[in-house]
Design a protein around this motif. Structure first.
Motif, mmCIF file in Angstrom:
data_model
loop_
_atom_site.group_PDB
_atom_site.id
_atom_site.type_symbol
_atom_site.label_atom_id
_atom_site.label_comp_id
_atom_site.label_asym_id
_atom_site.label_seq_id
_atom_site.Cartn_x
_atom_site.Cartn_y
_atom_site.Cartn_z
ATOM 1 N N VAL A 95 0.970 -1.099 -0.042
ATOM 2 C CA VAL A 95 -0.019 -0.151 -0.045
ATOM 3 C C VAL A 95 0.899 1.313 0.109
ATOM 4 O O VAL A 95 0.733 2.032 -0.848
ATOM 5 C CB VAL A 95 -0.933 0.007 1.189
ATOM 6 N N ASN A 96 1.960 1.184 0.763
ATOM 7 C CA ASN A 96 3.071 2.161 0.725
ATOM 8 C C ASN A 96 4.263 1.599 0.776
ATOM 9 O O ASN A 96 4.650 0.647 1.544
ATOM 10 C CB ASN A 96 2.641 3.165 2.079
ATOM 11 N N THR A 97 5.206 2.437 0.280
ATOM 12 C CA THR A 97 6.711 1.853 0.458
ATOM 13 C C THR A 97 7.494 3.280 0.983
ATOM 14 O O THR A 97 7.316 4.306 0.411
ATOM 15 C CB THR A 97 7.219 1.575 -1.015
ATOM 16 N N LEU A 98 8.553 2.990 1.807
ATOM 17 C CA LEU A 98 9.231 4.151 2.479
ATOM 18 C C LEU A 98 10.558 3.696 2.305
ATOM 19 O O LEU A 98 11.021 2.796 2.614
ATOM 20 C CB LEU A 98 9.054 4.256 3.928
ATOM 21 N N VAL A 99 11.548 4.501 1.424
ATOM 22 C CA VAL A 99 12.927 4.150 1.040
ATOM 23 C C VAL A 99 13.781 5.000 2.144
ATOM 24 O O VAL A 99 13.331 6.361 2.371
ATOM 25 C CB VAL A 99 13.268 4.098 -0.092
ATOM 26 N N CYS A 100 14.813 4.431 2.507
ATOM 27 C CA CYS A 100 15.610 5.335 3.665
ATOM 28 C C CYS A 100 17.037 5.149 3.229
ATOM 29 O O CYS A 100 17.587 3.994 2.897
ATOM 30 C CB CYS A 100 15.575 4.845 5.025
ATOM 31 N N GLY A 101 17.981 6.180 3.131
ATOM 32 C CA GLY A 101 19.267 6.138 2.722
ATOM 33 C C GLY A 101 20.130 7.358 3.310
ATOM 34 O O GLY A 101 19.477 8.166 3.806
ATOM 35 N N ASP A 102 21.388 7.328 3.113
ATOM 36 C CA ASP A 102 22.216 8.518 3.541
ATOM 37 C C ASP A 102 23.540 8.682 2.477
ATOM 38 O O ASP A 102 24.018 9.657 2.549
ATOM 39 C CB ASP A 102 22.823 7.924 4.794
ATOM 40 N N GLU A 136 11.031 9.310 12.221
ATOM 41 C CA GLU A 136 10.237 10.815 12.056
ATOM 42 C C GLU A 136 9.485 10.903 10.624
ATOM 43 O O GLU A 136 8.709 11.268 10.422
ATOM 44 C CB GLU A 136 11.621 11.654 11.885
ATOM 45 N N ALA A 137 10.155 10.138 9.645
ATOM 46 C CA ALA A 137 9.432 10.136 8.248
ATOM 47 C C ALA A 137 8.112 9.225 8.326
ATOM 48 O O ALA A 137 7.164 9.486 7.900
ATOM 49 C CB ALA A 137 10.506 9.140 7.215
ATOM 50 N N ILE A 138 8.193 8.070 9.198
ATOM 51 C CA ILE A 138 6.648 7.315 9.275
ATOM 52 C C ILE A 138 5.930 8.359 9.979
ATOM 53 O O ILE A 138 4.532 8.148 9.444
ATOM 54 C CB ILE A 138 6.861 6.194 10.376
ATOM 55 N N GLY A 139 6.072 9.018 10.922
ATOM 56 C CA GLY A 139 5.206 9.990 11.412
ATOM 57 C C GLY A 139 4.947 11.338 10.283
ATOM 58 O O GLY A 139 3.711 11.543 10.189
ATOM 59 N N HIS A 140 5.872 11.833 9.823
ATOM 60 C CA HIS A 140 5.647 12.832 8.770
ATOM 61 C C HIS A 140 4.560 12.302 7.572
ATOM 62 O O HIS A 140 3.823 13.175 7.225
ATOM 63 C CB HIS A 140 6.901 13.358 8.173
ATOM 64 N N PHE A 141 4.893 11.290 7.014
ATOM 65 C CA PHE A 141 4.076 10.738 5.841
ATOM 66 C C PHE A 141 2.736 10.096 6.388
ATOM 67 O O PHE A 141 2.008 9.531 5.484
ATOM 68 C CB PHE A 141 4.732 9.918 4.963
ATOM 69 N N LYS A 142 2.596 9.934 7.759
ATOM 70 C CA LYS A 142 1.546 9.352 8.398
ATOM 71 C C LYS A 142 1.142 7.985 7.766
ATOM 72 O O LYS A 142 0.208 7.391 7.437
ATOM 73 C CB LYS A 142 0.212 10.073 8.007
ATOM 74 N N LEU A 143 2.327 7.079 7.723
ATOM 75 C CA LEU A 143 2.512 5.826 7.311
ATOM 76 C C LEU A 143 2.027 4.675 8.605
ATOM 77 O O LEU A 143 1.818 3.570 8.169
ATOM 78 C CB LEU A 143 3.721 5.411 6.835
ATOM 79 N N GLY A 144 1.659 5.223 9.410
ATOM 80 C CA GLY A 144 1.413 4.368 10.751
ATOM 81 C C GLY A 144 1.904 4.973 12.259
ATOM 82 O O GLY A 144 2.410 5.918 12.064
ATOM 83 N N PRO A 145 1.864 4.248 13.181
ATOM 84 C CA PRO A 145 2.165 4.664 14.525
ATOM 85 C C PRO A 145 3.739 5.173 14.368
ATOM 86 O O PRO A 145 4.474 4.144 13.915
ATOM 87 C CB PRO A 145 1.929 3.774 15.661
ATOM 88 N N ASN A 146 4.414 6.111 15.149
ATOM 89 C CA ASN A 146 5.741 6.121 15.246
ATOM 90 C C ASN A 146 6.352 6.493 16.626
ATOM 91 O O ASN A 146 7.495 6.818 16.768
ATOM 92 C CB ASN A 146 6.192 7.233 14.217
ATOM 93 N N LEU A 147 5.452 6.104 17.503
ATOM 94 C CA LEU A 147 5.826 6.151 18.886
ATOM 95 C C LEU A 147 6.509 4.682 19.307
ATOM 96 O O LEU A 147 5.709 3.749 19.182
ATOM 97 C CB LEU A 147 4.701 6.452 19.969
ATOM 98 N N SER A 148 7.778 4.524 19.332
ATOM 99 C CA SER A 148 8.196 3.156 19.550
ATOM 100 C C SER A 148 7.782 2.819 21.281
ATOM 101 O O SER A 148 7.932 3.657 22.326
ATOM 102 C CB SER A 148 9.911 3.339 19.853
ATOM 103 N N PRO A 149 7.487 1.494 21.489
ATOM 104 C CA PRO A 149 7.422 1.189 22.826
ATOM 105 C C PRO A 149 8.401 1.632 23.785
ATOM 106 O O PRO A 149 8.430 1.469 24.974
ATOM 107 C CB PRO A 149 7.568 -0.201 22.677
ATOM 108 N N ARG A 150 9.853 1.654 23.135
ATOM 109 C CA ARG A 150 11.048 2.052 24.063
ATOM 110 C C ARG A 150 10.769 3.615 24.592
ATOM 111 O O ARG A 150 11.605 3.886 25.618
ATOM 112 C CB ARG A 150 12.280 2.078 23.234
ATOM 113 N N ASP A 151 9.676 4.228 24.036
ATOM 114 C CA ASP A 151 9.486 5.804 24.280
ATOM 115 C C ASP A 151 8.547 5.727 25.511
ATOM 116 O O ASP A 151 8.274 6.772 25.719
ATOM 117 C CB ASP A 151 9.435 6.458 23.220
ATOM 118 N N VAL A 152 7.965 4.434 25.886
ATOM 119 C CA VAL A 152 6.968 4.627 26.902
ATOM 120 C C VAL A 152 7.765 3.961 28.242
ATOM 121 O O VAL A 152 8.273 2.910 28.235
ATOM 122 C CB VAL A 152 5.784 3.518 26.434
#
Length: 422
Positions: free
Chosen positions: A196-203, A255-271
């Motif tokens: 449904v959505n694809t996110l590519v990530c690079g540097d 950050e990108a997951i949240g910016h593009f609204k691709l799903g939740p982006n709060l990691s369980p490690r941040d709870v």
């Protein structure tokens, strides 16, 4: 990929070094662990994780032993010239055939040997369809232009990629990270599983092709290298689907997951409030992830040693619930929790981490679930892994732990049968 019967909700395609893995500013891999927890909690069950790296397969396996890596659904290595699937890394033979079209490694080696500007990289960085060198940045373009002409005159169809300000890779023309991703997307589409959505990530420069694939979202992490940022300024600055993140590495991906609204982006490690933390009651995998994150913080002494935590844990198992240790010995789940109580803070200041991988929950009958996963522990440089199976049954507003069974994983580097902690 066979585990998915419908199109993936999200497919993340990520470079590894200095994109997902921070080699310079994160010695305890916190950003990677944050991504890992989010992926297993929110995406593993209905999405695809793809690693696309310049590393050769042996060097990728080496990285897995050094960092807390998840198991991807697809691994694309050697700058897009090799594709493999699943935990067993089954080679895509059709892609091998494509890579061998008008390619002759012997001719590449012969022609490149005529350029004193090129320094061959280590043997472990060479592959059948990838010849890798180092070169001074100031000489790169001139050598690339000349090398293209020479190899084309010899009847080869090749591609040359310069990245990292010093690395030069000679590949088949059909190779590269972008071509490999296009091939994968076509394969998924043929199977009726186009994401449904694809996110590519690079540097870096060898990630550039990923951002040219139509209809994908893209994130360049904040620490991206000059050649990728220059390409972005010249070719994609007005593309709203591509962003330059403000955060480094894996946190830039969150950050990108949240910016593009691709799903939740709060990691369980941040709870941090485990007593109030409520997940999806229909996904018992969440309960497993939450427990092992608590387990890590308990043993690191990062949560308070209080009766409320132990009482909450003891309320979760069935009174007859059993824990089967990897040695084969058994103990009641409630006794196992009592045992855990004795270990508060025993791993403080020891670089102790726990992460879960391949967390998959299956409802075997109405109100009954089996959750399977790999549970990893690392203390300093020593790590161990248990293949873990948990049976849950439903109750009002939650689930009940019926039993937990662990066996030593083939990947485990040590097997400690002395500890009675889950």
């Amino acid at each position: 990929m066979e585990r998915l019967t419908s199109p993936p909700r999200l497919m993340i395609v990520s470079d590894l070094d200095d994109t997902l893995v921070d080699h310079h500013n994160d010695p305890e891999n916190i950003s990677l662990l944050r991504f890992n927890s989010l992926w297993e909690d929110a995406f593993r069950h209905d999405s695809l994780l793809v690693f696309s790296t310049g590393r050769t397969l042996p060097m990728y396996k080496k990285l897995r032993k050094e960092r807390p890596m998840l198991t991807p659904d697809v691994i694309i290595t050697s700058v897009g010239t090799e594709i493999a699937y699943g935990k067993s890394m089954v080679t895509d033979d059709s892609w091998v055939d494509i890579m061998n079209h008008k390619w002759d490694r012997g001719i590449v080696e012969e022609e490149t040997s005529k350029f004193p500007e090129l320094t061959l990289q280590r043997e472990c960085d060479q592959r059948p369809n990838k010849v890798s060198f180092f070169i001074d940045k100031s000489k790169a373009q001139e050598v690339i232009n000349e090398l293209y002409q020479r190899l084309e005159k010899r009847g080869l169809e090749i591609k040359i990629i310069f990245s990292g300000g010093k690395a030069l890779d000679v590949l088949p023309k059909g190779g590269g990270k972008g071509q490999a991703l296009a091939y994968l997307l076509n394969k998924l589409n043929t199977e009726g599983k186009l994401p449904v959505n694809t996110l590519v990530c690079g540097d870096s420069g060898n990630d550039t092709e990923l951002f040219t694939i139509p209809n994908v979202y893209g994130v360049m992490v904040s620490n991206s290298q000059e050649e990728l940022l220059e390409w972005y300024e010249e070719n994609a600055k007005d593309n709203a689907k591509i962003i330059h993140a403000s955060e480094r590495c894996a946190v830039g991906i969150l950050e990108a997951i949240g910016h593009f609204k691709l799903g939740p982006n709060l990691s369980p490690r941040d709870v941090f409030d485990f007593l109030e933390w409520k997940g999806d009651s229909v996904n018992p995998g969440h309960e497993v992830i939450k427990f092992f994150l608590f387990y890590e913080r308990w043993r690191r002494g990062e949560v308070e040693n209080c009766e409320a935590y132990i009482a909450s844990l003891k309320a979760s198992p069935h009174p007859g619930g059993v824990f089967v240790h990897p040695s084969g010995a058994e103990m009641s789940l409630r006794d196992t929790i009592d045992e855990l109580g004795k270990y508060h803070g025993d791993k403080k200041d020891q670089k102790f981490r726990v992460w879960t991988d391949q967390v998959l929950a299956t409802e075997t009958s109405p109100g009954t679930w089996i959750v399977k996963l790999d549970k990893w522990e690392q203390t300093g440089n020593e790590r161990k892994c248990c293949t873990t199976t948990v049976k849950f049954t439903s109750k009002e507003n939650g689930v009940v732990w019926e039993n937990v069974q662990q066996t030593w994983s083939e990947e485990s580097e040590m097997k400690d049968n002395s500890s009675w902690i889950i």
